[in-house]
Design an enzyme around this catalytic site. Structure first.
Site, PDB file in Angstrom:
ATOM      1  N   TRP A  30       0.860  -1.179   0.000  1.00 38.05           N
ATOM      2  CA  TRP A  30       0.000   0.000   0.000  1.00 38.05           C
ATOM      3  C   TRP A  30       0.909   1.246   0.000  1.00 38.05           C
ATOM      4  O   TRP A  30       1.898   1.296   0.721  1.00 38.05           O
ATOM      5  CB  TRP A  30      -0.913   0.005   1.239  1.00 38.05           C
ATOM      6  CG  TRP A  30      -1.746   1.247   1.300  1.00 38.05           C
ATOM      7  CD1 TRP A  30      -2.891   1.501   0.621  1.00 38.05           C
ATOM      8  CD2 TRP A  30      -1.449   2.437   2.053  1.00 38.05           C
ATOM      9  NE1 TRP A  30      -3.342   2.767   0.882  1.00 38.05           N
ATOM     10  CE2 TRP A  30      -2.471   3.371   1.773  1.00 38.05           C
ATOM     11  CE3 TRP A  30      -0.426   2.804   2.925  1.00 38.05           C
ATOM     12  CZ2 TRP A  30      -2.508   4.627   2.340  1.00 38.05           C
ATOM     13  CZ3 TRP A  30      -0.458   4.074   3.485  1.00 38.05           C
ATOM     14  CH2 TRP A  30      -1.503   4.969   3.196  1.00 38.05           C
TER      15      TRP A  30
ATOM     16  N   ARG B 154      -9.581  -2.306   7.663  1.00 38.78           N
ATOM     17  CA  ARG B 154     -10.187  -0.977   7.599  1.00 38.78           C
ATOM     18  C   ARG B 154     -11.628  -1.029   8.127  1.00 38.78           C
ATOM     19  O   ARG B 154     -12.540  -0.447   7.566  1.00 38.78           O
ATOM     20  CB  ARG B 154     -10.149  -0.418   6.180  1.00 38.78           C
ATOM     21  CG  ARG B 154     -10.123   1.099   6.139  1.00 38.78           C
ATOM     22  CD  ARG B 154     -10.403   1.659   4.788  1.00 38.78           C
ATOM     23  NE  ARG B 154     -10.216   3.092   4.794  1.00 38.78           N
ATOM     24  CZ  ARG B 154     -10.893   3.928   4.025  1.00 38.78           C
ATOM     25  NH1 ARG B 154     -11.784   3.477   3.187  1.00 38.78           N
ATOM     26  NH2 ARG B 154     -10.690   5.213   4.085  1.00 38.78           N
TER      27      ARG B 154
ATOM     28  N   TRP C  71     -14.957   3.584  -8.217  1.00 44.40           N
ATOM     29  CA  TRP C  71     -15.367   2.296  -7.633  1.00 44.40           C
ATOM     30  C   TRP C  71     -14.201   1.792  -6.804  1.00 44.40           C
ATOM     31  O   TRP C  71     -13.193   1.366  -7.338  1.00 44.40           O
ATOM     32  CB  TRP C  71     -15.697   1.335  -8.773  1.00 44.40           C
ATOM     33  CG  TRP C  71     -16.186  -0.021  -8.403  1.00 44.40           C
ATOM     34  CD1 TRP C  71     -15.769  -0.812  -7.375  1.00 44.40           C
ATOM     35  CD2 TRP C  71     -17.192  -0.788  -9.096  1.00 44.40           C
ATOM     36  NE1 TRP C  71     -16.436  -2.007  -7.374  1.00 44.40           N
ATOM     37  CE2 TRP C  71     -17.319  -2.014  -8.433  1.00 44.40           C
ATOM     38  CE3 TRP C  71     -17.983  -0.550 -10.209  1.00 44.40           C
ATOM     39  CZ2 TRP C  71     -18.194  -3.021  -8.847  1.00 44.40           C
ATOM     40  CZ3 TRP C  71     -18.853  -1.548 -10.626  1.00 44.40           C
ATOM     41  CH2 TRP C  71     -18.964  -2.767  -9.945  1.00 44.40           C
ATOM     42  N   ASP C  72     -14.379   1.813  -5.492  1.00 41.93           N
ATOM     43  CA  ASP C  72     -13.280   1.485  -4.583  1.00 41.93           C
ATOM     44  C   ASP C  72     -13.433   0.063  -4.046  1.00 41.93           C
ATOM     45  O   ASP C  72     -14.513  -0.553  -4.126  1.00 41.93           O
ATOM     46  CB  ASP C  72     -13.289   2.497  -3.418  1.00 41.93           C
ATOM     47  CG  ASP C  72     -11.909   2.773  -2.866  1.00 41.93           C
ATOM     48  OD1 ASP C  72     -11.004   1.949  -3.101  1.00 41.93           O
ATOM     49  OD2 ASP C  72     -11.740   3.812  -2.191  1.00 41.93           O
TER      50      ASP C  72
ATOM     51  N   ASN D 143     -11.573  -1.581  -0.576  1.00 40.32           N
ATOM     52  CA  ASN D 143     -10.515  -1.288   0.378  1.00 40.32           C
ATOM     53  C   ASN D 143     -10.065  -2.436   1.272  1.00 40.32           C
ATOM     54  O   ASN D 143      -9.451  -2.203   2.304  1.00 40.32           O
ATOM     55  CB  ASN D 143     -10.946  -0.110   1.256  1.00 40.32           C
ATOM     56  CG  ASN D 143     -10.711   1.205   0.539  1.00 40.32           C
ATOM     57  OD1 ASN D 143      -9.578   1.556   0.237  1.00 40.32           O
ATOM     58  ND2 ASN D 143     -11.783   1.912   0.237  1.00 40.32           N
TER      59      ASN D 143
ATOM     60  N   ASP E  14      -2.513   5.299  -3.382  1.00 41.26           N
ATOM     61  CA  ASP E  14      -2.898   6.403  -2.507  1.00 41.26           C
ATOM     62  C   ASP E  14      -1.722   7.353  -2.294  1.00 41.26           C
ATOM     63  O   ASP E  14      -1.897   8.480  -1.835  1.00 41.26           O
ATOM     64  CB  ASP E  14      -3.380   5.870  -1.153  1.00 41.26           C
ATOM     65  CG  ASP E  14      -4.797   5.343  -1.241  1.00 41.26           C
ATOM     66  OD1 ASP E  14      -5.451   5.574  -2.276  1.00 41.26           O
ATOM     67  OD2 ASP E  14      -5.252   4.684  -0.283  1.00 41.26           O
TER      68      ASP E  14
HETATM   69  C1  DGJ Z   1      -9.101   4.542  -0.665  1.00 42.92           C
HETATM   70  C2  DGJ Z   1      -8.789   5.334  -1.889  1.00 42.92           C
HETATM   71  O1  DGJ Z   1      -7.579   4.892  -2.423  1.00 42.92           O
HETATM   72  C3  DGJ Z   1      -8.787   6.803  -1.549  1.00 42.92           C
HETATM   73  O2  DGJ Z   1      -8.459   7.562  -2.666  1.00 42.92           O
HETATM   74  C4  DGJ Z   1     -10.113   7.205  -0.997  1.00 42.92           C
HETATM   75  O3  DGJ Z   1     -11.099   7.114  -2.004  1.00 42.92           O
HETATM   76  C5  DGJ Z   1     -10.481   6.338   0.177  1.00 42.92           C
HETATM   77  N1  DGJ Z   1     -10.389   4.946  -0.148  1.00 42.92           N
HETATM   78  C6  DGJ Z   1     -11.882   6.618   0.646  1.00 42.92           C
HETATM   79  O4  DGJ Z   1     -12.273   5.779   1.657  1.00 42.92           O
END
Ligand code: DGJ
Length: 870
Positions: free
Chosen positions: A337, A584, A618-619, A621, A689
């Site tokens: 990351w 997360r 569209w995320d 995480n 990020d």
């Molecule tokens: C992870 C993404 O990489 C960020 O740019 C942002 O959108 C956050 N999630 C939001 O929770």
């Protein structure tokens, strides 16, 4: 005269033929009534293989007259098992006849079998013959046959004394047709593009073999190790491409070559389907290749199908198992990351198996990456060397294994076999993900330009359109916003020149408001306190200000602190009897469950149907750490990994089709989904990020081996606190965006941003649609430099990013038209810095490429963007 011409044409033909022709000429008979007989021994015998010695014309293998069981023959071929000959008949033969047996020079010893094959079909077999037997006489019909194969086996007892004679062997041809020609002993065919080819040979055993890519020996001896798509359990001892358990429990598979079908999909594209079957099971496999001729790019995938009495268990099913020569260097890109792609590693492959893989389930990458480079016959540079880029189009767990057996390297890539046994029901087809291979014989630059061209055509959405300049609120506000704070960003966004506003995470959830990352995921109703009337008024306000409006969503996820989880705790992926492991603070919804599929589709539809929403991020995480599904039966748990990704693609495809005018950004907690499996439904992806431009310079460089820069979102943020001019210059070499609170910017930084946006609008057609030339590698130099050239070579733009203090050294662009004149203009020059010495001057492409341009930057964190215009 006519007679002489006839003689010279027929010079390879037999005495019998000549008598027939002479008869026709001398006696005035029409030649058509004579059969044209060609002795087999008149063909080029150098192309006949033998187990010992060299094939002899009209003699036995050691040079004495041909003699079988006391009978002498004037014509024929003396060979030695194992032997093979192939003849091209052009479909013009009538028949083949011979008398075969072991020559008396073997002293009644030896044992062989003679086999005659026409176009892959066995026409005659002698059965095993021994030295004491008289010759066997046969004649076979060859009507319509193109390739005749003559095989002598060792009768399954070793080849000592196997002196085998094809006596009196002759082919009867139709009249007036061209003579038969000896071919290389094995059927060879290939997948070909402009500069690349992969060749295959059909072996005596009916299996298909591959000639190693990059190999210099054009007629290598086939070994079992060289099988084209090797299967486990039937003789192959290295890393197999296919491993399956048949319905009766047999753990072995044998694939025999059936044939090849080719389809022209366009002038530039050919689909080749190579078909195999298992002789003991109703099981068929097709290895498919789509060759893009001009781009030297091949898409490869495999289809598996059977009609056994029950399900077959697929344990390993590689998308590719390409065989390469030795002396191969692998470049792969480890990361994590915020450091995606930042650690390129180049290593020579040595005997043993090097594995790159991920076991993350819902994304391909976080650490290893399914895109890599292979340099053959030594290391490659930007402009030199034989190099292959490989990229697996799969957003789930992958495995790329480079299996070096000391004689060559096999590159196997596909779905990770780890915990992924897959039951394939009778009459269903399993299609593997697509592997993308791109070739260049001229180094990495040429390789990437071809890859980028393919990507714009086929690998992403709208690859031939330029992109708007985006402003995102994530780095500016995080979760801390309401209607007024966001709406307050629109006027400065417009004023500075941005064209699209993206509202990030934090706009939803009521019982459990999404005010931080602990709650609310899954409850996709706009938060009533922040957005009392929902999203529509905010989107309308943006449009009123002259901006497009986009929205963030993470449809696959849920927080335990949500109404959704309260209602459907069984919808998440988790292992029973284990403490829930959060990443997360969230869990992944089980997309194999139809109710979840419906829920996610409804969520996406509702969000994207809000009037004036024309963009979405569209995320995703988190990844899987406890891969259990309460929907799948206990004996199908291992199918979760694959079924999830298939269901995800179905959802993405539906989204792209239903909302064709909504631009989509692919994001996965940074660059977790940087792969062509998902990208084809999206216009761009979020590379990381980490938006620190000092990291982005090498990161964007590495991504650009595989992806066109227009597919990479590059946003200006305060990450690293770098000078604004440097941050803007780096971001505008990708798909330009900003993630800043414009209201808090100094006047000077605001002006720099506005200038960068103006400049980007001038050159975005070049950076989005043009060819990329990587000039100075930031991993190895104190600066990074690259240039783009417009498709018609009329304009170009050069970027120089200074990472450490240095001298003012000329940067030399590439790819310009040598004869054309280009005017130098520095775009958005940095405040307080002297102008370019050559500002406004005009040079030919040849001069610029030879002498270079002195950029305006020399100090660490300075940058220079130069337009070469008409
Ligand atoms: C992870 C993404 O990489 C960020 O740019 C942002 O959108 C956050 N999630 C939001 O929770």
């Amino acid at each position: 005269m006519n007679f002489l011409i006839s003689l010279s044409i027929m010079r390879k033909r037999s005495f019998v033929s000549m008598v027939a022709i002479l008869g026709a000429v001398v006696f005035g008979l029409p030649t058509a009534i004579f059969a044209d007989t060609v002795w087999l021994s008149s063909l080029d015998l150098k192309l006949m293989t033998t187990g010992w010695g060299e094939a002899q014309a009209d003699r036995e293998i050691s040079g004495s007259p041909l003699q079988i069981n006391g009978t002498k023959f004037a014509h024929g071929i003396g060979t030695h098992a194992a032997s093979r000959m192939r003849v091209d008949l052009g479909g013009n033969a009538k028949s083949f006849h011979a008398r075969v047996g072991l020559d008396d020079s073997a002293h009644a010893k030896g044992s062989v079998e003679f086999i005659v094959i026409g176009d892959g079909k066995t026409l005659w077999k002698s059965g095993v013959m021994t030295g004491s037997q008289p010759a066997k006489n046969f004649s076979v019909d060859l009507s319509g046959v193109h390739a005749l194969s003559l095989i002598v086996t060792d009768g399954d007892d070793g080849s000592s004394d196997d002196h085998a004679d094809w006596a009196d062997a002759a082919i009867e041809m139709k009249d007036g047709v061209s003579a038969p020609v000896a071919l290389t002993p094995y059927e060879i065919f290939g997948i070909k593009t402009k500069g690349f080819q992969v060749n295959f040979q059909v072996g005596d055993d009916g299996r298909l073999y591959q000639l190693p890519v990059g190999g210099r020996d054009l007629n290598p001896k086939l070994r079992r190790d060289d099988e084209m798509y090797p299967q486990a359990g039937d003789g192959y001892v290295w890393e197999p491409a296919l491993e399956m358990i048949h319905a009766d429990g047999n753990t072995s598979t044998a694939l025999l070559y059936d044939g090849v079908t080719r389809t022209n999909e366009s002038a530039d594209r050919e689909l080749t389907r190579i078909r195999f079957h298992d002789p003991a099971y109703p099981c068929e496999v097709s290895v498919c290749f789509r060759a893009h001729r001009d781009e030297d790019l091949i898409e490869q995938w495999v289809e598996i199908r059977h009609q056994e009495s029950g399900a077959v268990m697929l344990k390993r099913m590689a998308s590719t198992s390409l065989l390469l020569t030795t002396n191969v260097y692998l470049t792969h890109f480890f990361g994590d990351w915020a450091s995606e792609m930042l650690s390129p590693i180049t290593e020579q492959l040595l005997p043993g198996t090097k594995v790159l893989d991920s076991k993350l389930g819902v994304r391909a990458t976080q650490f290893s990456n399914p895109s890599f480079l292979l340099s053959l016959n030594g290391k490659s540079t930007e402009t030199n060397g034989e190099v292959l880029a490989g990229s697996l189009a799969w957003s789930g767990s992958f495995q790329c294994a480079f299996d070096d057996n000391g004689r060559g390297v096999r590159a196997l890539c596909g779905i990770n076999p780890f915990d992924s046994d897959y039951r394939l029901k009778p009459r269903e087809t399993f299609t593997t993900p697509t592997m993308i291979w791109v070739w260049s014989g001229h180094g990495l630059g040429d390789l990437s330009r071809k890859f980028h061209r393919w990507a714009r055509d086929f690998g992403m959405r709208d690859g031939h359109k330029t992109r708007t300049v985006l402003l995102n609120n994530w780095e500016a506000t995080g979760f801390d916003f309401d209607f007024n704070r966001i709406a307050g960003l629109f006027a400065p966004a417009k004023e500075i020149g941005t064209e699209l506003f993206l509202l990030d995470d934090g706009w939803f959830g009521n019982k459990y408001p999404r005010v931080n990352d602990h709650a609310g995921l899954g409850d996709w109703q706009p938060n009533k306190k922040r957005l009392p009337d929902g999203l529509a008024p905010l989107a309308a306000a943006a449009v009123k200000e002259g901006l497009q409006f986009g929205i963030w969503m993470e449809p696959e996820m849920v927080n335990p602190k949500s109404e959704l989880f309260e209602k459907h705790p069984d919808w998440v992926i988790r292992q029973p009897k284990r403490e829930l492991e959060l990443q997360r603070n969230q869990l992944v919804l089980d997309l194999t469950r139809p109710a979840v599929q419906d829920f996610e589709w409804k969520t996406i539809q509702e969000i994207l149907s809000v009037p004036n929403i024309s963009y979405a991020k569209w995320d995703c995480n988190r990844y899987l750490t406890q891969p259990g599904s309460s929907y799948l039966a206990p004996d199908r748990q291992s199918e979760l990994w694959i079924d999830y990704t298939h269901a995800l693609y179905a959802l993405m495809e539906k989204t792209a089709k239903t909302f064709p005018n909504t631009e989509l950004m692919l994001c996965s907690g940074g660059g977790g989904r940087a792969d062509y499996g998902a990208l084809k439904y999206f216009q761009e992806f979020w590379p990381s990020d980490n938006t620190d431009p000092v990291s982005r310079v090498p990161m964007q460089w590495d991504y650009s081996y595989f992806f066109p820069p227009t597919a990479l979102a590059g946003h200006v943020t305060h990450w690293g606190n770098r000078p604004m001019h440097f941050a803007c210059s780096v971001a505008m070499s990708a798909r330009f965006g900003m993630d800043l609170d414009l209201n808090k910017l100094s006047a000077e930084d605001k002006a720099v941003c506005a200038g960068a946006i103006r400049a980007y609008k001038e050159i975005r057609d070049i950076t989005s649609l043009g060819d990329l030339y990587r000039l100075e590698d930031p991993h190895q130099n104190i600066r990074g430099a690259l240039n783009f050239v417009s498709p018609d070579q009329s304009r170009a733009v050069v970027f120089v990013f200074q990472l450490q203090d240095g001298q003012n050294v000329a940067v030399r662009p590439q790819g310009l038209d040598p004869a054309k004149r280009y005017k130098i203009t520095e775009l958005n020059p940095a405040p307080h810095r002297a102008a370019l010495g050559t500002e406004g001057k005009t040079f030919t492409g040849e001069e610029l490429m030879r002498d270079g341009i002195l950029p305006s930057c020399t100090k660490s964190l300075e940058a220079c963007v130069i337009e070469l215009g008409s």
